[in-house]
Design a protein around this motif. Structure first.
Motif, PDB file in Angstrom:
ATOM      1  N   GLU A   9      27.563  48.588  45.434  1.00  0.00           N
ATOM      2  CA  GLU A   9      27.809  49.188  44.123  1.00  0.00           C
ATOM      3  C   GLU A   9      27.658  48.152  43.007  1.00  0.00           C
ATOM      4  O   GLU A   9      27.541  46.958  43.265  1.00  0.00           O
ATOM      5  N   ALA A  10      27.682  48.606  41.768  1.00  0.00           N
ATOM      6  CA  ALA A  10      27.506  47.726  40.618  1.00  0.00           C
ATOM      7  C   ALA A  10      28.593  46.660  40.528  1.00  0.00           C
ATOM      8  O   ALA A  10      28.365  45.586  39.977  1.00  0.00           O
ATOM      9  N   ASP A  11      29.773  46.939  41.094  1.00  0.00           N
ATOM     10  CA  ASP A  11      30.838  45.925  41.075  1.00  0.00           C
ATOM     11  C   ASP A  11      30.820  45.047  42.330  1.00  0.00           C
ATOM     12  O   ASP A  11      31.639  44.155  42.478  1.00  0.00           O
ATOM     13  N   THR A  31      29.926  50.616  49.925  1.00  0.00           N
ATOM     14  CA  THR A  31      30.307  52.009  50.161  1.00  0.00           C
ATOM     15  C   THR A  31      29.275  52.670  51.067  1.00  0.00           C
ATOM     16  O   THR A  31      28.191  52.133  51.281  1.00  0.00           O
ATOM     17  N   ASN A  32      29.606  53.828  51.551  1.00  0.00           N
ATOM     18  CA  ASN A  32      28.728  54.684  52.357  1.00  0.00           C
ATOM     19  C   ASN A  32      28.110  53.981  53.570  1.00  0.00           C
ATOM     20  O   ASN A  32      26.908  54.080  53.793  1.00  0.00           O
ATOM     21  N   PRO A  54      25.922  42.022  43.180  1.00  0.00           N
ATOM     22  CA  PRO A  54      25.101  43.239  43.095  1.00  0.00           C
ATOM     23  C   PRO A  54      23.677  42.964  42.605  1.00  0.00           C
ATOM     24  O   PRO A  54      23.403  41.930  41.997  1.00  0.00           O
ATOM     25  N   THR A 103      25.689  50.973  50.614  1.00  0.00           N
ATOM     26  CA  THR A 103      25.365  50.809  49.204  1.00  0.00           C
ATOM     27  C   THR A 103      26.196  49.685  48.630  1.00  0.00           C
ATOM     28  O   THR A 103      27.415  49.672  48.794  1.00  0.00           O
ATOM     29  N   PRO A 113      23.704  49.965  41.441  1.00  0.00           N
ATOM     30  CA  PRO A 113      23.975  50.226  42.858  1.00  0.00           C
ATOM     31  C   PRO A 113      22.663  50.255  43.646  1.00  0.00           C
ATOM     32  O   PRO A 113      21.661  50.779  43.162  1.00  0.00           O
ATOM     33  N   GLN A 168      20.970  50.530  47.776  1.00  0.00           N
ATOM     34  CA  GLN A 168      21.173  50.754  49.204  1.00  0.00           C
ATOM     35  C   GLN A 168      20.515  49.622  49.982  1.00  0.00           C
ATOM     36  O   GLN A 168      19.393  49.210  49.682  1.00  0.00           O
ATOM     37  N   HIS A 175      31.248  45.934  45.603  1.00  0.00           N
ATOM     38  CA  HIS A 175      31.872  46.400  46.847  1.00  0.00           C
ATOM     39  C   HIS A 175      30.914  47.322  47.605  1.00  0.00           C
ATOM     40  O   HIS A 175      29.987  47.895  47.031  1.00  0.00           O
ATOM     41  N   PRO A 198      19.729  56.234  45.582  1.00  0.00           N
ATOM     42  CA  PRO A 198      19.919  54.787  45.582  1.00  0.00           C
ATOM     43  C   PRO A 198      18.637  54.086  46.019  1.00  0.00           C
ATOM     44  O   PRO A 198      17.830  54.642  46.753  1.00  0.00           O
ATOM     45  N   SER A 222      32.915  41.362  48.960  1.00  0.00           N
ATOM     46  CA  SER A 222      32.013  41.948  47.962  1.00  0.00           C
ATOM     47  C   SER A 222      30.752  41.100  47.834  1.00  0.00           C
ATOM     48  O   SER A 222      30.798  39.881  47.928  1.00  0.00           O
TER      49      SER A 222
END
Length: 163
Positions: free
Chosen positions: A95-97, A101-102, A129, A93, A138, A140, A99, A33, A126
């Motif tokens: 994400e492409a949408d 993550t990680n 992106p 991260t 995506p 980071q 939201h 990422p 959200s």
């Protein structure tokens, strides 16, 4: 003349072997990422193929992020008693949408503050992106979350241009 032809063949075959070796080793590399740091995005004449054109953005920008922290971040009682102040540096991260993550703590402050930072990060809405050539990618993000130093949470209001 034969020697010149032989040298040409030798150089051409060495260049082909080097190129084949680069493509072989390049195919084993996993795509990591992209990590963005504040105030480090700048336009490039020839951008890297994995660098986003536009960074991810919290709804409402930096001012919206500060407001979100003011409304949702609670200074832990144990940290208050110990007079702990500073930043918990988080990575996550987008994400492409949009939201998140990680989530992880990169630079801890105290166990109580780290837990609160993870809790607040879980409540974040959200994001918009990052984009690369019009496509969401995506990315980071590294984000400091301030504790105990209220000046890090202040939202500065701009002066009107015309009075």
């Amino acid at each position: 003349m034969k020697h010149l032809f032989f040298l040409f063949l030798l150089v051409a075959s060495a260049a082909g072997a080097t190129q084949a070796q680069q493509t072989t080793s390049g195919s084993t590399i996993t795509k990591q990422p992209i990590e963005l740091k504040a105030n480090r995005m700048q336009p490039q004449a020839k951008p890297a193929p994995n660098r986003p054109d536009a960074p991810p953005q919290f709804p409402g920008g930096a001012q919206g992020l500060n407001t979100f922290f003011q409304q949702n971040l609670k200074y832990p009682e144990a940290a208050s008693v110990k007079q702990i102040s500073g930043n918990v540096v988080m990575t996550f991260t987008v994400e492409a949408d949009g939201h998140l993550t990680n989530p992880s703590v990169v630079q801890p402050l105290s166990p109580e503050c780290d837990t609160e930072a993870l809790r607040v990060l879980g409540q974040m809405p959200s994001w918009k992106p990052a984009t690369r050539k019009g496509q969401a990618v995506p990315t980071q993000v590294r984000l400091p979350i301030p504790f105990g130093n209220s000046e890090g949470l202040k939202v500065e209001q701009g002066k009107p241009k015309f009075e």
